[in-house]
Design a protein around this motif. Sequence first.
Motif, PDB file in Angstrom:
ATOM      1  N   HIS A  24       0.759  -1.212   0.152  1.00 18.70           N
ATOM      2  CA  HIS A  24       0.050   0.019  -0.083  1.00 18.70           C
ATOM      3  C   HIS A  24       0.997   1.365   0.214  1.00 18.70           C
ATOM      4  N   SER A  25       0.255   2.167  -0.704  1.00 16.31           N
ATOM      5  CA  SER A  25       1.046   3.391  -0.718  1.00 16.31           C
ATOM      6  C   SER A  25       0.841   4.163   0.668  1.00 16.31           C
ATOM      7  N   LYS A  28      -2.553   5.594   1.033  1.00 16.11           N
ATOM      8  CA  LYS A  28      -3.673   4.741   1.260  1.00 16.11           C
ATOM      9  C   LYS A  28      -3.395   4.032   2.886  1.00 16.11           C
ATOM     10  N   ALA A  31      -5.276   6.926   4.641  1.00 18.93           N
ATOM     11  CA  ALA A  31      -6.825   6.850   4.344  1.00 18.93           C
ATOM     12  C   ALA A  31      -7.500   5.845   5.330  1.00 18.93           C
ATOM     13  N   ALA A  32      -6.820   4.616   5.519  1.00 17.29           N
ATOM     14  CA  ALA A  32      -7.269   3.594   6.113  1.00 17.29           C
ATOM     15  C   ALA A  32      -7.241   3.922   7.616  1.00 17.29           C
TER      16      ALA A  32
END
Length: 240
Positions: A24-25, A28, A31-32
């Motif tokens: 994952h970047s 991301k 955001a999670a």
Amino acid sequence: MVHEALAGVLPPGRAFDLVEETSHSLLKVVAAHRRWLGFAPARLTIPMPRFLLPLVGKVADGLGRLGWRSPLRSSAIKVLAEGVRGDPKPYAEFGEPLMGIAATLAALSAGAEHRLQARVGLLMPLMVLGLALFWMASGLIGMWSLTPASEVLIQVGWPRGLALVSVLFWAVVDVGLGFALLRRAWARPACLGMIAVSVIYLISASVVTPALWLDPLGPLVKILPAILAALALHMMLERR
């Protein structure tokens, strides 16, 4: 993994990357965590130009020398730029694959205290900088306006020399507290010092120059929120 190693499921002398199968970047991952905390998705994302990253790292390194634990030091930025990767296959041969970030966060409870901590973590450095600049500016302005500031005391009967010395002394104290707040080891004591000095200002001004309470600019009234800000910051800086 520790339980599996102790139980002999994992062979000795092997190294395993404890990562999930999907990478994952950083965007991301952030955001999670926002979803996990119950925050709305970010309305705006501004990518930082790469040429600014070394400057950010240098600033963070400087803050580290003052005792502040910045997550954006030069070494951390370099690692993030190169990517944090691992191979999940060796570990998957002896056990179940590790859960992804969404499943991992879903297994953890997020309460109001986690949301508050996330907000305080963003607000705390702004409060440190704001209070430090406020106290340093207050002292420097007192030094710059030494004669006009001392006139307030002279008008109520103080000798000129004593009035000048008093204004200069407390101006130096203000500047010293502002600089002390910038060093992590001194920050909490500096907050207590700010509260104590503010209380001294209120009491002494109420006795010597009570008319300042009715001043249209409210120089004494404004001390009260400054006390509350220093008290709140003192609590934020408590080490767990």
